[in-house]
Design a protein around this motif. Sequence first.
Motif, PDB file in Angstrom:
ATOM      1  N   ASN A   1      -1.738  10.157 -10.449  1.00  0.00           N
ATOM      2  CA  ASN A   1      -2.998  11.014  -9.966  1.00  0.00           C
ATOM      3  C   ASN A   1      -3.544  10.214  -9.047  1.00  0.00           C
ATOM      4  OD1 ASN A   1      -3.179  13.715 -11.378  1.00  0.00           O
ATOM      5  ND2 ASN A   1      -2.914  12.474 -13.067  1.00  0.00           N
ATOM      6  N   ARG A   2      -3.447   8.818  -9.053  1.00  0.00           N
ATOM      7  CA  ARG A   2      -4.405   7.955  -8.142  1.00  0.00           C
ATOM      8  C   ARG A   2      -3.392   8.156  -6.747  1.00  0.00           C
ATOM      9  NH1 ARG A   2      -3.123   2.220  -9.595  1.00  0.00           N
ATOM     10  NH2 ARG A   2      -3.391   2.075  -7.224  1.00  0.00           N
ATOM     11  N   VAL A   3      -2.172   8.697  -6.487  1.00  0.00           N
ATOM     12  CA  VAL A   3      -1.622   8.811  -5.517  1.00  0.00           C
ATOM     13  C   VAL A   3      -2.186   9.949  -4.480  1.00  0.00           C
ATOM     14  CG1 VAL A   3       0.732   9.540  -4.371  1.00  0.00           C
ATOM     15  CG2 VAL A   3       0.618   7.991  -6.323  1.00  0.00           C
ATOM     16  N   LEU A   4      -2.838  10.854  -5.126  1.00  0.00           N
ATOM     17  CA  LEU A   4      -3.372  11.988  -4.455  1.00  0.00           C
ATOM     18  C   LEU A   4      -4.810  12.213  -4.521  1.00  0.00           C
ATOM     19  CD1 LEU A   4      -0.982  14.987  -5.888  1.00  0.00           C
ATOM     20  CD2 LEU A   4      -1.123  13.780  -3.737  1.00  0.00           C
ATOM     21  N   GLU A   5      -5.405  10.992  -4.726  1.00  0.00           N
ATOM     22  CA  GLU A   5      -7.019  10.963  -4.758  1.00  0.00           C
ATOM     23  C   GLU A   5      -7.542  10.990  -3.316  1.00  0.00           C
ATOM     24  OE1 GLU A   5      -8.290   7.122  -6.438  1.00  0.00           O
ATOM     25  OE2 GLU A   5      -7.987   7.952  -8.657  1.00  0.00           O
TER      26      GLU A   5
ATOM     27  N   LYS B   1      11.747  14.310 -11.956  1.00  0.00           N
ATOM     28  CA  LYS B   1      12.001  14.290 -10.344  1.00  0.00           C
ATOM     29  C   LYS B   1      11.342  13.060  -9.835  1.00  0.00           C
ATOM     30  CE  LYS B   1      12.491  19.077  -8.812  1.00  0.00           C
ATOM     31  NZ  LYS B   1      13.894  18.991  -9.224  1.00  0.00           N
ATOM     32  N   LEU B   2      10.454  12.608 -10.215  1.00  0.00           N
ATOM     33  CA  LEU B   2       9.735  11.390  -9.313  1.00  0.00           C
ATOM     34  C   LEU B   2      10.677  10.285  -9.794  1.00  0.00           C
ATOM     35  CD1 LEU B   2       5.993  11.434  -9.755  1.00  0.00           C
ATOM     36  CD2 LEU B   2       7.284  11.725  -7.719  1.00  0.00           C
ATOM     37  N   SER B   3      11.302  10.045 -10.841  1.00  0.00           N
ATOM     38  CA  SER B   3      12.057   8.848 -11.130  1.00  0.00           C
ATOM     39  C   SER B   3      13.357   8.952 -10.210  1.00  0.00           C
ATOM     40  CB  SER B   3      12.573   8.912 -12.628  1.00  0.00           C
ATOM     41  OG  SER B   3      13.384  10.098 -12.892  1.00  0.00           O
ATOM     42  N   LYS B   4      13.383   9.793  -9.547  1.00  0.00           N
ATOM     43  CA  LYS B   4      14.908  10.072  -8.710  1.00  0.00           C
ATOM     44  C   LYS B   4      14.470   9.592  -7.295  1.00  0.00           C
ATOM     45  CE  LYS B   4      16.778  13.969 -10.538  1.00  0.00           C
ATOM     46  NZ  LYS B   4      17.136  15.502  -9.976  1.00  0.00           N
ATOM     47  N   CYS B   5      13.176   9.100  -6.922  1.00  0.00           N
ATOM     48  CA  CYS B   5      12.815   8.762  -5.772  1.00  0.00           C
ATOM     49  C   CYS B   5      12.350   7.128  -5.614  1.00  0.00           C
ATOM     50  CB  CYS B   5      11.475   9.502  -5.280  1.00  0.00           C
ATOM     51  SG  CYS B   5      11.576  11.101  -5.596  1.00  0.00           S
ATOM     52  N   ARG B   6      12.818   6.614  -4.387  1.00  0.00           N
ATOM     53  CA  ARG B   6      12.108   5.304  -4.057  1.00  0.00           C
ATOM     54  C   ARG B   6      11.551   5.418  -2.766  1.00  0.00           C
ATOM     55  NH1 ARG B   6      16.917   1.020  -5.645  1.00  0.00           N
ATOM     56  NH2 ARG B   6      15.404  -0.342  -5.300  1.00  0.00           N
ATOM     57  N   PHE B   7      10.751   4.376  -2.241  1.00  0.00           N
ATOM     58  CA  PHE B   7       9.947   4.364  -1.223  1.00  0.00           C
ATOM     59  C   PHE B   7      10.176   3.143  -0.501  1.00  0.00           C
ATOM     60  CE2 PHE B   7       8.245   7.475  -3.956  1.00  0.00           C
ATOM     61  CZ  PHE B   7       8.102   8.669  -3.113  1.00  0.00           C
TER      62      PHE B   7
ATOM     63  N   VAL C   1       5.444  13.836  -1.590  1.00  0.00           N
ATOM     64  CA  VAL C   1       6.556  13.879  -2.831  1.00  0.00           C
ATOM     65  C   VAL C   1       5.696  13.998  -4.302  1.00  0.00           C
ATOM     66  CG1 VAL C   1       8.197  12.629  -4.153  1.00  0.00           C
ATOM     67  CG2 VAL C   1       8.103  12.124  -1.630  1.00  0.00           C
ATOM     68  N   VAL C   2       4.844  13.258  -4.547  1.00  0.00           N
ATOM     69  CA  VAL C   2       4.037  13.741  -5.723  1.00  0.00           C
ATOM     70  C   VAL C   2       3.396  14.897  -5.759  1.00  0.00           C
ATOM     71  CG1 VAL C   2       2.028  13.164  -7.031  1.00  0.00           C
ATOM     72  CG2 VAL C   2       3.464  11.187  -6.252  1.00  0.00           C
ATOM     73  N   ALA C   3       2.706  15.536  -4.624  1.00  0.00           N
ATOM     74  CA  ALA C   3       2.369  16.604  -4.550  1.00  0.00           C
ATOM     75  C   ALA C   3       3.281  17.750  -5.052  1.00  0.00           C
ATOM     76  CB  ALA C   3       1.585  16.901  -3.329  1.00  0.00           C
TER      77      ALA C   3
ATOM     78  N   GLU D   1       9.427  -2.648  -0.676  1.00  0.00           N
ATOM     79  CA  GLU D   1       9.658  -1.366  -1.556  1.00  0.00           C
ATOM     80  C   GLU D   1       8.233  -0.920  -2.214  1.00  0.00           C
ATOM     81  OE1 GLU D   1      12.645  -1.156  -4.694  1.00  0.00           O
ATOM     82  OE2 GLU D   1      11.973   0.795  -5.282  1.00  0.00           O
ATOM     83  N   HIS D   2       7.872   0.267  -2.201  1.00  0.00           N
ATOM     84  CA  HIS D   2       6.538   0.766  -2.839  1.00  0.00           C
ATOM     85  C   HIS D   2       7.023   1.526  -3.775  1.00  0.00           C
ATOM     86  CE1 HIS D   2       4.581  -0.128   1.264  1.00  0.00           C
ATOM     87  NE2 HIS D   2       6.043   0.125   1.647  1.00  0.00           N
ATOM     88  N   TYR D   3       6.158   1.151  -4.960  1.00  0.00           N
ATOM     89  CA  TYR D   3       6.352   1.811  -6.276  1.00  0.00           C
ATOM     90  C   TYR D   3       5.289   2.803  -6.345  1.00  0.00           C
ATOM     91  CZ  TYR D   3       9.397  -1.925  -6.737  1.00  0.00           C
ATOM     92  OH  TYR D   3      10.422  -3.065  -6.409  1.00  0.00           O
ATOM     93  N   ILE D   4       5.550   3.845  -7.211  1.00  0.00           N
ATOM     94  CA  ILE D   4       4.404   4.883  -7.648  1.00  0.00           C
ATOM     95  C   ILE D   4       3.681   4.363  -8.708  1.00  0.00           C
ATOM     96  CG2 ILE D   4       4.488   7.208  -8.502  1.00  0.00           C
ATOM     97  CD1 ILE D   4       7.254   7.906  -7.329  1.00  0.00           C
TER      98      ILE D   4
END
Length: 320
Positions: free
Chosen positions: A49-53, A205-211, A169-171, A41-44
Amino acid sequence: MDFRFNFFPEEDEGTAPRSPKHEHEDDRLPEKKVCIKAAKEHYIPADVNRVLENKVLETVSGLYYVNMSVVELTCQDGTHEEDIVSKSVSSHSDLIPGVYEGGLKIWECTYDLMDFLSEAEIQFANKAVLDLGCGAGLLGIVALRGNAERVHFQDYNSTVIEEITMPNVVANCVNGSNKVDSEDDRKNTTPPSKRHKKSECLPDKLSKCRFFSGGWSEVSQLLLGSSKPCSKYDLILTSETIYNPDYYGALHDTLAQLLDKNGRVYLASKVHYFGVGGGTYLFEKFIEERKVFRSSIVKEVEEGLKRFVLEIAFKDSVYN
Ligand SMILES: C[S@@+](CC[C@H](N)C(=O)[O-])C[C@H]1O[C@@H](n2cnc3c(N)ncnc32)[C@H](O)[C@@H]1O
Protein backbone atom coordinates in the motif's frame (compact mmCIF):
# COMPACT_ATOMS: atom_id res chain seq x y z
CA MET A 1 -0.83 15.50 -24.90
CA ASP A 2 1.83 17.94 -26.05
CA PHE A 3 5.45 17.01 -25.78
CA ARG A 4 8.33 19.37 -25.61
CA PHE A 5 11.73 18.69 -27.09
CA ASN A 6 14.04 21.53 -26.34
CA PHE A 7 17.27 20.17 -27.72
CA PHE A 8 17.78 23.11 -30.02
CA PRO A 9 16.20 26.07 -28.29
CA GLU A 10 17.57 28.51 -30.81
CA GLU A 11 15.36 26.97 -33.50
CA ASP A 12 11.92 28.16 -34.44
CA GLU A 13 9.18 26.26 -32.62
CA GLY A 14 6.98 26.39 -35.74
CA THR A 15 5.35 23.42 -37.38
CA ALA A 16 7.77 23.17 -40.29
CA PRO A 17 9.95 20.09 -40.04
CA ARG A 18 13.16 20.97 -38.34
CA SER A 19 16.32 19.51 -39.73
CA PRO A 20 17.96 17.25 -37.22
CA LYS A 21 21.04 19.08 -36.09
CA HIS A 22 23.11 16.06 -35.57
CA GLU A 23 26.84 15.79 -35.38
CA HIS A 24 26.70 12.84 -37.76
CA GLU A 25 24.84 13.96 -40.81
CA ASP A 26 26.66 11.83 -43.33
CA ASP A 27 25.40 8.47 -44.54
CA ARG A 28 26.82 6.43 -41.72
CA LEU A 29 24.46 6.08 -38.90
CA PRO A 30 25.74 7.60 -35.72
CA GLU A 31 26.92 5.71 -32.73
CA LYS A 32 27.67 7.90 -29.83
CA LYS A 33 27.39 6.72 -26.28
CA VAL A 34 25.80 9.49 -24.32
CA CYS A 35 23.60 7.57 -21.94
CA ILE A 36 25.47 5.83 -19.20
CA LYS A 37 23.49 5.34 -16.08
CA ALA A 38 24.07 2.62 -13.53
CA ALA A 39 21.44 -0.08 -13.45
CA LYS A 40 19.43 -0.73 -10.36
CA GLU A 41 16.70 -3.17 -9.42
CA HIS A 42 13.76 -1.70 -7.51
CA TYR A 43 11.83 -3.94 -5.15
CA ILE A 44 8.17 -3.74 -4.25
CA PRO A 45 7.92 -2.91 -0.53
CA ALA A 46 6.47 -5.58 1.73
CA ASP A 47 3.61 -3.22 2.56
CA VAL A 48 2.41 -2.76 -0.98
CA ASN A 49 0.00 0.00 0.00
CA ARG A 50 2.98 2.31 0.46
CA VAL A 51 3.45 2.32 -3.29
CA LEU A 52 0.11 4.01 -3.79
CA GLU A 53 0.41 6.53 -0.96
CA ASN A 54 -0.45 10.08 -2.14
CA LYS A 55 -1.34 8.83 -5.59
CA VAL A 56 -4.49 9.73 -7.50
CA LEU A 57 -5.72 7.04 -9.85
CA GLU A 58 -7.29 7.56 -13.25
CA THR A 59 -8.18 5.14 -16.01
CA VAL A 60 -7.25 4.89 -19.65
CA SER A 61 -8.06 2.11 -22.08
CA GLY A 62 -9.36 0.03 -19.21
CA LEU A 63 -6.21 0.35 -17.12
CA TYR A 64 -5.43 2.28 -13.97
CA TYR A 65 -2.62 4.81 -13.99
CA VAL A 66 -1.48 7.44 -11.56
CA ASN A 67 -2.22 11.07 -12.28
CA MET A 68 1.15 12.36 -13.37
CA SER A 69 0.54 16.02 -12.52
CA VAL A 70 0.04 15.00 -8.90
CA VAL A 71 3.25 12.97 -9.05
CA GLU A 72 5.08 15.92 -10.56
CA LEU A 73 3.89 18.13 -7.72
CA THR A 74 4.90 15.69 -5.02
CA CYS A 75 8.27 15.01 -6.65
CA GLN A 76 9.42 18.58 -6.33
CA ASP A 77 10.10 18.20 -2.61
CA GLY A 78 13.79 17.46 -3.13
CA THR A 79 13.58 13.85 -1.92
CA HIS A 80 14.43 12.39 -5.33
CA GLU A 81 18.11 12.51 -6.09
CA GLU A 82 17.53 12.68 -9.86
CA ASP A 83 15.36 15.79 -9.51
CA ILE A 84 13.99 15.19 -13.02
CA VAL A 85 10.74 17.04 -12.50
CA SER A 86 12.43 20.35 -11.69
CA LYS A 87 14.98 19.81 -14.45
CA SER A 88 12.25 19.07 -16.99
CA VAL A 89 10.27 22.13 -15.91
CA SER A 90 13.25 24.49 -15.93
CA SER A 91 14.51 23.28 -19.30
CA HIS A 92 10.98 23.32 -20.81
CA SER A 93 11.65 19.88 -22.22
CA ASP A 94 10.28 16.37 -21.89
CA LEU A 95 13.64 14.99 -22.91
CA ILE A 96 17.00 15.92 -21.46
CA PRO A 97 19.50 13.48 -22.98
CA GLY A 98 21.22 11.36 -20.39
CA VAL A 99 19.28 13.02 -17.57
CA TYR A 100 15.56 12.58 -18.16
CA GLU A 101 14.26 10.46 -21.03
CA GLY A 102 10.54 11.24 -20.97
CA GLY A 103 9.05 8.52 -18.80
CA LEU A 104 6.85 10.81 -16.71
CA LYS A 105 4.36 11.09 -19.60
CA ILE A 106 2.37 8.53 -21.56
CA TRP A 107 3.46 8.96 -25.19
CA GLU A 108 0.94 8.37 -27.94
CA CYS A 109 2.64 5.39 -29.63
CA THR A 110 1.95 3.42 -26.46
CA TYR A 111 -1.70 3.45 -27.52
CA ASP A 112 -0.82 2.40 -31.07
CA LEU A 113 1.06 -0.56 -29.70
CA MET A 114 -1.75 -1.44 -27.30
CA ASP A 115 -4.16 -1.35 -30.25
CA PHE A 116 -1.85 -3.53 -32.31
CA LEU A 117 -1.43 -6.10 -29.53
CA SER A 118 -5.18 -6.37 -29.24
CA GLU A 119 -5.94 -6.37 -33.01
CA ALA A 120 -3.25 -8.94 -33.75
CA GLU A 121 -4.34 -10.99 -30.74
CA ILE A 122 -0.78 -11.31 -29.50
CA GLN A 123 -0.70 -14.05 -26.88
CA PHE A 124 1.10 -13.41 -23.61
CA ALA A 125 0.23 -16.56 -21.69
CA ASN A 126 3.37 -18.25 -20.40
CA LYS A 127 5.60 -15.71 -22.12
CA ALA A 128 8.49 -13.74 -20.65
CA VAL A 129 7.92 -10.10 -21.50
CA LEU A 130 10.05 -6.97 -21.19
CA ASP A 131 8.53 -3.49 -21.32
CA LEU A 132 11.64 -1.59 -22.43
CA GLY A 133 11.70 2.15 -21.79
CA CYS A 134 8.43 1.56 -20.01
CA GLY A 135 7.50 4.96 -18.56
CA ALA A 136 3.98 4.35 -17.24
CA GLY A 137 4.35 0.64 -17.99
CA LEU A 138 0.97 0.21 -19.67
CA LEU A 139 2.36 -2.26 -22.23
CA GLY A 140 3.76 -4.50 -19.53
CA ILE A 141 0.50 -4.24 -17.61
CA VAL A 142 -1.38 -5.42 -20.71
CA ALA A 143 0.99 -8.41 -20.86
CA LEU A 144 0.45 -9.08 -17.17
CA ARG A 145 -3.28 -9.07 -17.69
CA GLY A 146 -2.79 -11.47 -20.57
CA ASN A 147 -1.24 -13.94 -18.10
CA ALA A 148 2.37 -13.48 -19.04
CA GLU A 149 4.66 -15.75 -17.06
CA ARG A 150 6.83 -12.80 -16.02
CA VAL A 151 6.95 -9.14 -16.91
CA HIS A 152 9.98 -6.94 -16.40
CA PHE A 153 9.89 -3.17 -16.60
CA GLN A 154 12.84 -0.95 -17.46
CA ASP A 155 13.02 2.83 -17.46
CA TYR A 156 16.05 5.10 -17.61
CA ASN A 157 14.96 7.07 -14.55
CA SER A 158 14.58 5.58 -11.07
CA THR A 159 12.04 8.30 -10.22
CA VAL A 160 9.82 7.06 -13.05
CA ILE A 161 10.05 3.45 -11.88
CA GLU A 162 9.28 4.35 -8.26
CA GLU A 163 6.69 7.06 -8.72
CA ILE A 164 4.91 5.97 -11.90
CA THR A 165 5.63 2.44 -13.15
CA MET A 166 5.48 0.53 -9.91
CA PRO A 167 2.37 2.36 -8.65
CA ASN A 168 0.63 1.67 -11.98
CA VAL A 169 1.47 -2.01 -11.83
CA VAL A 170 0.32 -2.25 -8.22
CA ALA A 171 -2.88 -0.32 -9.01
CA ASN A 172 -3.71 -2.83 -11.73
CA CYS A 173 -2.93 -5.79 -9.51
CA VAL A 174 -5.12 -4.94 -6.54
CA ASN A 175 -8.30 -6.86 -5.99
CA GLY A 176 -11.11 -5.44 -8.03
CA SER A 177 -8.84 -3.64 -10.47
CA ASN A 178 -10.00 -5.95 -13.24
CA LYS A 179 -13.29 -4.15 -13.02
CA VAL A 180 -12.13 -0.92 -14.61
CA ASP A 181 -15.15 -0.13 -16.69
CA SER A 182 -14.01 2.60 -19.04
CA GLU A 183 -12.82 0.24 -21.78
CA ASP A 184 -11.51 2.13 -24.81
CA ASP A 185 -12.17 5.42 -23.11
CA ARG A 186 -8.93 7.06 -23.95
CA LYS A 187 -10.18 10.58 -23.61
CA ASN A 188 -11.66 9.86 -20.23
CA THR A 189 -11.93 13.28 -18.63
CA THR A 190 -13.95 12.24 -15.65
CA PRO A 191 -12.53 13.62 -12.43
CA PRO A 192 -9.77 11.49 -11.03
CA SER A 193 -11.00 8.82 -8.72
CA LYS A 194 -10.48 9.40 -5.02
CA ARG A 195 -7.17 8.77 -3.41
CA HIS A 196 -6.25 5.15 -3.26
CA LYS A 197 -7.83 3.19 -0.44
CA LYS A 198 -6.03 0.31 1.21
CA SER A 199 -6.65 -2.88 -0.65
CA GLU A 200 -5.61 -6.44 -1.02
CA CYS A 201 -2.99 -7.08 -3.63
CA LEU A 202 -2.94 -10.06 -5.94
CA PRO A 203 0.45 -11.42 -4.89
CA ASP A 204 0.68 -13.94 -7.72
CA LYS A 205 0.52 -11.17 -10.31
CA LEU A 206 2.98 -8.90 -8.55
CA SER A 207 5.45 -11.69 -7.97
CA LYS A 208 5.79 -12.00 -11.74
CA CYS A 209 7.10 -8.44 -12.01
CA ARG A 210 10.58 -6.96 -11.67
CA PHE A 211 11.58 -3.33 -12.07
CA PHE A 212 14.85 -1.87 -13.28
CA SER A 213 16.20 1.61 -13.86
CA GLY A 214 19.30 2.66 -15.77
CA GLY A 215 20.79 2.83 -19.24
CA TRP A 216 20.04 0.01 -21.63
CA SER A 217 23.56 -1.43 -21.74
CA GLU A 218 23.85 -1.27 -17.99
CA VAL A 219 20.47 -2.93 -17.40
CA SER A 220 21.21 -5.76 -19.81
CA GLN A 221 24.53 -6.34 -18.08
CA LEU A 222 22.71 -6.48 -14.76
CA LEU A 223 20.14 -8.92 -16.11
CA LEU A 224 22.61 -11.23 -17.80
CA GLY A 225 25.66 -10.83 -15.62
CA SER A 226 24.27 -11.61 -12.19
CA SER A 227 24.83 -14.93 -10.46
CA LYS A 228 21.32 -15.95 -11.53
CA PRO A 229 21.07 -14.54 -15.06
CA CYS A 230 17.60 -13.96 -16.42
CA SER A 231 16.39 -16.15 -19.22
CA LYS A 232 15.71 -14.29 -22.46
CA TYR A 233 12.43 -12.61 -23.34
CA ASP A 234 9.84 -14.01 -25.74
CA LEU A 235 8.43 -10.54 -26.27
CA ILE A 236 10.00 -7.12 -25.92
CA LEU A 237 7.55 -4.24 -26.12
CA THR A 238 8.90 -0.75 -26.59
CA SER A 239 7.25 2.53 -27.48
CA GLU A 240 8.81 5.88 -28.45
CA THR A 241 12.34 4.78 -27.69
CA ILE A 242 14.03 5.50 -31.04
CA TYR A 243 13.91 9.29 -31.06
CA ASN A 244 17.62 9.73 -30.44
CA PRO A 245 20.00 8.10 -32.98
CA ASP A 246 22.84 8.35 -30.49
CA TYR A 247 21.18 5.53 -28.52
CA TYR A 248 20.64 3.16 -31.45
CA GLY A 249 23.77 1.12 -30.79
CA ALA A 250 22.87 0.53 -27.14
CA LEU A 251 19.24 -0.23 -27.98
CA HIS A 252 20.11 -2.62 -30.81
CA ASP A 253 22.64 -4.51 -28.69
CA THR A 254 20.25 -4.72 -25.78
CA LEU A 255 17.56 -6.21 -28.00
CA ALA A 256 20.11 -8.64 -29.44
CA GLN A 257 21.27 -9.68 -25.96
CA LEU A 258 17.89 -9.99 -24.31
CA LEU A 259 15.56 -11.39 -26.99
CA ASP A 260 15.01 -15.12 -27.19
CA LYS A 261 16.19 -16.63 -30.47
CA ASN A 262 12.60 -17.01 -31.68
CA GLY A 263 11.26 -13.99 -29.80
CA ARG A 264 9.68 -10.84 -31.20
CA VAL A 265 10.16 -7.15 -30.51
CA TYR A 266 7.19 -4.88 -31.09
CA LEU A 267 8.39 -1.32 -31.39
CA ALA A 268 6.09 1.67 -31.84
CA SER A 269 7.45 4.95 -33.11
CA LYS A 270 6.75 8.15 -34.94
CA VAL A 271 8.09 8.34 -38.46
CA HIS A 272 10.40 11.16 -37.40
CA TYR A 273 11.22 13.09 -34.25
CA PHE A 274 11.77 16.65 -35.32
CA GLY A 275 14.55 18.34 -33.43
CA VAL A 276 15.94 15.04 -32.17
CA GLY A 277 16.55 13.30 -35.46
CA GLY A 278 15.49 9.69 -34.95
CA GLY A 279 12.50 7.86 -36.35
CA THR A 280 11.22 4.67 -37.91
CA TYR A 281 13.11 4.67 -41.21
CA LEU A 282 16.40 5.64 -39.63
CA PHE A 283 16.13 2.83 -37.10
CA GLU A 284 15.14 0.34 -39.81
CA LYS A 285 18.22 1.39 -41.75
CA PHE A 286 20.36 0.94 -38.66
CA ILE A 287 18.97 -2.56 -38.14
CA GLU A 288 19.58 -3.47 -41.76
CA GLU A 289 23.21 -2.35 -41.56
CA ARG A 290 23.82 -4.44 -38.45
CA LYS A 291 22.50 -7.61 -40.18
CA VAL A 292 21.28 -9.20 -36.95
CA PHE A 293 17.55 -8.63 -37.18
CA ARG A 294 14.86 -8.46 -39.84
CA SER A 295 12.06 -5.95 -39.39
CA SER A 296 8.68 -5.32 -40.93
CA ILE A 297 5.95 -2.75 -40.48
CA VAL A 298 2.89 -4.39 -38.92
CA LYS A 299 0.77 -1.28 -38.29
CA GLU A 300 0.59 2.23 -39.72
CA VAL A 301 -1.28 5.12 -38.18
CA GLU A 302 -1.91 8.00 -40.54
CA GLU A 303 -3.62 10.55 -38.32
CA GLY A 304 -1.34 13.46 -37.35
CA LEU A 305 2.33 12.68 -37.65
CA LYS A 306 2.65 9.23 -39.23
CA ARG A 307 3.38 6.45 -36.75
CA PHE A 308 4.34 2.81 -37.11
CA VAL A 309 4.57 -0.42 -35.22
CA LEU A 310 7.54 -2.57 -36.27
CA GLU A 311 7.97 -6.27 -35.68
CA ILE A 312 11.62 -7.18 -35.21
CA ALA A 313 13.00 -10.71 -35.08
CA PHE A 314 16.39 -12.36 -35.45
CA LYS A 315 17.21 -12.99 -39.12
CA ASP A 316 17.47 -16.72 -38.54
CA SER A 317 14.43 -17.01 -36.26
CA VAL A 318 11.50 -19.27 -37.05
CA TYR A 319 8.69 -17.48 -38.90
CA ASN A 320 5.34 -17.46 -37.04
C1 LIG B 1 9.77 9.02 -24.66
S1 LIG B 1 9.83 7.94 -23.34
C2 LIG B 1 8.55 6.78 -23.75
C3 LIG B 1 7.94 6.16 -22.54
C4 LIG B 1 6.89 5.11 -22.81
N1 LIG B 1 7.45 3.97 -23.50
C5 LIG B 1 5.73 5.68 -23.58
O1 LIG B 1 5.57 5.36 -24.75
O2 LIG B 1 4.94 6.40 -22.97
C6 LIG B 1 11.29 7.04 -23.75
C7 LIG B 1 11.70 5.99 -22.74
O3 LIG B 1 12.82 5.29 -23.24
C8 LIG B 1 13.75 5.04 -22.22
N2 LIG B 1 15.10 5.37 -22.71
C9 LIG B 1 15.42 6.23 -23.67
N3 LIG B 1 16.74 6.23 -23.89
C10 LIG B 1 17.26 5.33 -23.02
C11 LIG B 1 18.59 4.85 -22.79
N4 LIG B 1 19.62 5.29 -23.48
N5 LIG B 1 18.75 3.91 -21.86
C12 LIG B 1 17.70 3.44 -21.17
N6 LIG B 1 16.44 3.84 -21.36
C13 LIG B 1 16.22 4.78 -22.28
C14 LIG B 1 13.36 5.89 -21.03
O4 LIG B 1 13.13 5.02 -20.00
C15 LIG B 1 12.09 6.60 -21.44
O5 LIG B 1 11.09 6.44 -20.50
